[in-house]
Design an enzyme around this catalytic site. Structure first.
Site, PDB file in Angstrom:
ATOM      1  N   LYS A 126       0.829  -1.202   0.000  1.00 49.14           N
ATOM      2  CA  LYS A 126       0.000   0.000   0.000  1.00 49.14           C
ATOM      3  C   LYS A 126       0.865   1.254   0.000  1.00 49.14           C
ATOM      4  O   LYS A 126       0.650   2.177  -0.795  1.00 49.14           O
ATOM      5  CB  LYS A 126      -0.933   0.008   1.214  1.00 49.14           C
ATOM      6  CG  LYS A 126      -1.830   1.240   1.281  1.00 49.14           C
ATOM      7  CD  LYS A 126      -2.814   1.153   2.434  1.00 49.14           C
ATOM      8  CE  LYS A 126      -2.141   1.391   3.760  1.00 49.14           C
ATOM      9  NZ  LYS A 126      -3.101   1.479   4.881  1.00 49.14           N
ATOM     10  N   ASP A 144      -6.805   1.470   1.158  1.00 44.72           N
ATOM     11  CA  ASP A 144      -6.890   1.783   2.583  1.00 44.72           C
ATOM     12  C   ASP A 144      -8.258   1.348   3.094  1.00 44.72           C
ATOM     13  O   ASP A 144      -9.015   0.670   2.387  1.00 44.72           O
ATOM     14  CB  ASP A 144      -6.629   3.269   2.838  1.00 44.72           C
ATOM     15  CG  ASP A 144      -7.803   4.151   2.446  1.00 44.72           C
ATOM     16  OD1 ASP A 144      -8.675   3.706   1.663  1.00 44.72           O
ATOM     17  OD2 ASP A 144      -7.858   5.297   2.928  1.00 44.72           O
TER      18      ASP A 144
END
Length: 241
Positions: A126, A144
Site C-alpha cells: 500500500k 486503505d
C-alpha cells in the site's frame, strides 16, 4: 439478477467517471516535496490521520533532510518528535532502518519500482503504491480502509484481502486512472459514504450502488451527513443526478 463481468466493468467505469466529477479536488493529503518525504509521511500515517502527520512532518523534514540523517538519528530525539502520532517507537525504528537501507542499497535515493520499494523496511504494498503514484507518476491502487469499504459496498469485489482487492479493481479500471481513482474513492469515503451512516440519499452514485439504502435515503437527512469543504457542491451534484 447476477451481474456479468462485462456489466460490472461498465458499471465500475461509469462510477469512476462520476467520482472524477464529484471530487475534482481529490489528491494525496500528505504534505511532501520529495519521494523520501512522501515515504516517511506514509509510514507515519499508520494508525493516525493525515492531518496529524502533516503537523509533525515540517519539523521532522527540517531535522532529517536525507536518508543519511535518518540512519544516523538520535533515537530518543526522533521518538520525542514522533510521540504525538502513536506507535512512535516502532515508527522511529522503521525510519532509521529505512534511511540505512536506502544508503546501503540505493545510494540514499528512494527507488521507483514496486519490487524495490516493498523490500525496504516499513514499506508494504500500500505504501509503495502511494509513493509510486504520487512521487513518480506510476499508476497504482492504494487500498486503505475507505477504499476497501467502498469497493465492497459497490460490489466491485468480494475479496477482503487488500492485495486481492487491488488486483480485482485493476481489472475493472484503466491503468492510467488508478492513482486518481484511489484518491477519489478515499475522498468519497470521508465525505459521503461514511462507515457507520452513509449519506445514501445525497450520493451522486446512488443509481449505480447496489448498497443504496444502508444509510438514510431521505435527501435532507442524508445531505446533513455530508462532510468536507465542498458540502454545497456535493449537495448540488446530488440534486442534479
Amino acid at each position: 439478477m447476477t451481474e456479468t463481468a462485462l456489466g460490472l466493468k461498465r458499471r465500475a467505469r461509469r462510477m469512476a467517471r462520476a467520482l472524477a466529477v464529484i471530487h475534482p479536488d481529490a489528491h494525496c493529503e500528505l504534505d511532501f516535496t520529495s519521494p523520501l518525504e512522501l515515504a516517511v509521511a506514509t509510514i507515519l500515517s499508520a494508525q493516525t490521520t493525515d492531518v496529524r502527520v502533516n503537523q509533525v512532518t515540517p519539523k521532522l523534514f527540517a531535522r532529517y533532510p536525507d536518508a543519511a540523517a535518518y540512519a544516523a538519528a538520535d533515537r530518543a530525539e526522533m521518538q520525542d518528535m514522533l510521540m504525538p502520532l502513536g506507535f512512535f517507537r516502532n515508527k522511529t525504528d522503521s525510519l532509521m532502518k529505512l534511511g540505512q537501507a536506502l544508503i546501503d542499497r540505493h545510494d540514499g535515493e528512494v527507488p521507483g519500482t514496486l519490487d524495490e520499494l516493498v523490500a525496504l523496511p516499513g514499506i508494504g504494498r500500500k505504501t509503495a503504491n502511494v509513493i509510486l503514484g504520487n512521487a513518480f507518476g506510476v499508476p497504482g491502487i492504494t487500498v486503505d480502509t475507505h477504499f476497501k469499504r467502498l469497493t465492497q459496498r459497490w460490489h466491485w469485489t468480494t475479496e477482503t484481502d487488500e492485495v486481492k482487492i487491488e488486483f480485482a479493481v485493476a481489472k475493472l479500471i484503466e491503468r492510467r486512472d488508478w492513482t486518481m481513482l484511489s484518491h477519489q474513492v478515499i475522498f468519497h469515503g470521508r465525505r459521503v459514504c461514511h462507515a457507520r451512516r452513509p449519506a445514501c440519499g445525497a450520493c451522486t452514485l446512488r443509481r449505480d450502488c447496489p448498497s443504496y439504502g444502508i444509510g438514510p435515503t431521505d435527501f435532507e437527512t442524508a445531505a446533513a451527513l455530508l462532510k468536507g469543504p465542498r458540502v454545497a457542491e456535493l449537495t448540488e451534484l446530488a440534486l442534479a443526478s
